[in-house]
Write an enzyme that holds these catalytic residues in place. Structure first.
Site, PDB file in Angstrom:
ATOM      1  N   ILE A 150       0.831  -1.207   0.000  1.00  0.00           N
ATOM      2  CA  ILE A 150       0.000   0.000   0.000  1.00  0.00           C
ATOM      3  C   ILE A 150       0.864   1.256   0.000  1.00  0.00           C
ATOM      4  CG2 ILE A 150      -1.712   1.319   1.306  1.00  0.00           C
ATOM      5  CD1 ILE A 150      -2.793  -1.385   2.318  1.00  0.00           C
TER       6      ILE A 150
ATOM      7  N   GLU B  44      10.149   3.687   6.959  1.00  0.00           N
ATOM      8  CA  GLU B  44      10.055   2.242   7.169  1.00  0.00           C
ATOM      9  C   GLU B  44      10.859   1.846   8.400  1.00  0.00           C
ATOM     10  OE1 GLU B  44       9.446  -1.370   7.552  1.00  0.00           O
ATOM     11  OE2 GLU B  44       8.437  -0.559   5.768  1.00  0.00           O
TER      12      GLU B  44
ATOM     13  N   HIS C 255       8.005 -13.722 -30.305  1.00  0.00           N
ATOM     14  CA  HIS C 255       8.981 -12.644 -30.467  1.00  0.00           C
ATOM     15  C   HIS C 255       8.382 -11.550 -31.316  1.00  0.00           C
ATOM     16  CE1 HIS C 255      12.799 -10.596 -31.004  1.00  0.00           C
ATOM     17  NE2 HIS C 255      12.528 -10.523 -32.305  1.00  0.00           N
TER      18      HIS C 255
END
Length: 475
Positions: A194, A213, A454
């Site tokens: 999130i 963090e 490809h």
């Protein structure tokens, strides 16, 4: 007078509505209860995923990516686009319309499959002979009796202790999806899915974004090599990510929010922002379920205790998705919902936790399945690794997006694929080939021998498989 059903599902998120539909397909008389409301008070089935999670976040990511391309990448293609502006209100309105289309689609599927839908909060009343009495509390209260009950009540955003969500300055995923204007400064706590996705949306639209963090490593659950590659890309984009921080006091005022924290060096810092998004995980939602009325067992986190087949401690009561153990992923909930419906029918429902894919829809996208290199090392598993960069992929060059790589991990002795990790364009789509391969216990050699179109991004998957044997053809 109560209404009798073979199966009653509480919750119409990905696990619940899928369980209800599959049970109906198997011939059961099924009801599904869900309390989500739209802005007009009407039903909005789909749970967190559809209403304030997976679906609306992807809508905003797509809009912000278009804006970013118009401002920074169109010129490379010879397209002149001057004075490009973002109408945030229109972007949010489009997101809301995408959500409504999904809500309406689920209601249509209920009608198509003859699932009875009840709009309100479902809760246990008592055990009765041959099943359970379930109350529906809402605009039209009702009482249902079920032989079998499937609980799929999902999860709620986890708030920081002492800092509740006000959805004005301190936002959960819900508030993050309803920001009405681009904030000058946006702070996020938590660099998970999130945090990274919402940070990416508002950074592209011009916000100065900082993510705090607490862990010392970035995306610790992701393969370390892939996480480092992603971090380099995010740093280059201007997404500021501070690791190893300790968040202190958070104060809100008329002008926004102030976050006191200690950085990784132990230095006191203050971050002032217009908005703060808190994305530090989710907690199982058993609020109002009245579990105690029937003796339903919960664990210390508030999750419903289930066995490997999603059976609870009560006969005829099952639970799936975020409200039980395991990863909080919509597709995991769906698989459990199908499996439980089939088990009720006497079939052998199948969910393999080892082949559940994970995706972070940033740019570059990050996707993986199976074990990481650090997990294999910790488990003492001998393995071979092979990587291939999108820089050497013709389709990626044509797209103008050569960031990242595909990484294969295979057993050193048997060559069985143990994990596949991707950071780069369309990783969310590319990972499915790896999931199929691992479900059938394929070897890296099997993927290396399969013809891939490809030019395509999937050729990077083939080349990474070839790299396990040190024989790439294009790098």
């Amino acid at each position: 007078m109560s209404k009798a059903f073979d199966v009653v599902v509480i919750g119409a998120g990905p696990g619940g509505y899928i369980a209800a539909i599959r049970a109906a397909q198997l011939g059961f008389n099924v009801a599904c209860i869900d309390e989500w409301k739209n802005d007009k008070g009407g039903p909005a089935p789909g749970g967190t995923c559809t209403n304030v999670g997976c679906i609306p976040s992807k809508a905003l990511l797509q809009s912000s990516e278009h804006f970013d391309h118009a401002n920074h990448h169109f010129a490379e293609h010879g397209i002149s686009a001057k004075d490009v502006k973002m109408d945030v209100a229109k972007m949010i309105a489009r997101k809301d319309n995408v959500v409504k289309q999904n809500n309406d689609g689920i209601l249509y599927l209920f009608k198509k499959n003859k699932v009875s839908f009840f709009h309100g909060r479902g809760s246990f009343a008592k055990a009765v002979e041959g099943g359970y009495e379930v109350q529906v509390a809402g605009d039209k209260p009702d009482t249902l009796v079920a032989k079998q009950v499937i609980i799929a009540t999902g999860s709620n955003a986890r708030a920081l202790p002492g800092t509740p969500f006000d959805e004005e300055h301190v936002l959960s995923n819900d508030g993050a999806l309803r920001i009405g204007a681009v904030p000058k400064k946006l702070a996020l706590i938590g660099s998970g899915v999130i945090g990274l996705e919402m940070g990416s949306v508002w950074r592209r639209l011009g916000a100065d974004v900082t993510i705090l963090e607490g862990l010392p490593t970035f995306l610790g659950a992701v393969d370390e090599q892939i996480a480092k590659e992603a971090k380099k890309a995010f740093d280059k984009q201007g997404l500021k990510i501070e690791l190893g921080v300790k968040v202190g006091d958070i104060k809100t005022g008329k002008k926004g929010v102030s976050i006191a924290y200690t950085n990784a060096k132990g230095e006191a810092q203050t971050l002032d922002a217009d908005k703060l998004i808190v994305s530090i995980g989710r907690v199982p939602n058993t609020n109002g379920l009245n579990a105690e009325a029937v003796g339903l067992q919960l664990d210390e986190r508030g999750a419903i205790v289930v066995d490997g087949d999603c059976k609870t401690n009560l006969p005829g009561v099952w639970a799936v998705g975020d409200v039980v153990r395991g990863p909080m992923l919509a597709h995991k909930a769906e698989e459990e919902g199908v499996a439980v419906a089939e088990r009720i029918a006497g079939q052998h429902g199948h969910v393999n936790f080892n082949t559940i894919p994970w995706v972070i829809y940033t740019s570059p996208e990050i996707a993986w399945v199976g074990r990481t290199e650090q997990q294999l090392k910790a488990d003492g598993v001998k393995y071979k690794a092979g990587t291939f960069p999108f820089l050497a992929n013709g389709r990626a060059r044509a797209l103008g997006d050569t960031t990242g790589m595909v990484k294969f991990l295979a057993d050193a002795a048997t060559d069985e694929i143990l994990g596949v990790h991707i950071v780069g364009p369309m990783a969310s789509e590319l990972i499915s080939e790896a999931v199929v391969a691992m479900e059938f216990k394929a070897s890296a050699e099997d993927i290396a021998r399969i013809c891939h179109a490809h030019p395509s991004l999937s050729e990077a998957t083939k080349e990474a498989a070839l790299a396990v044997d040190k024989r790439t053809l294009n790098f």
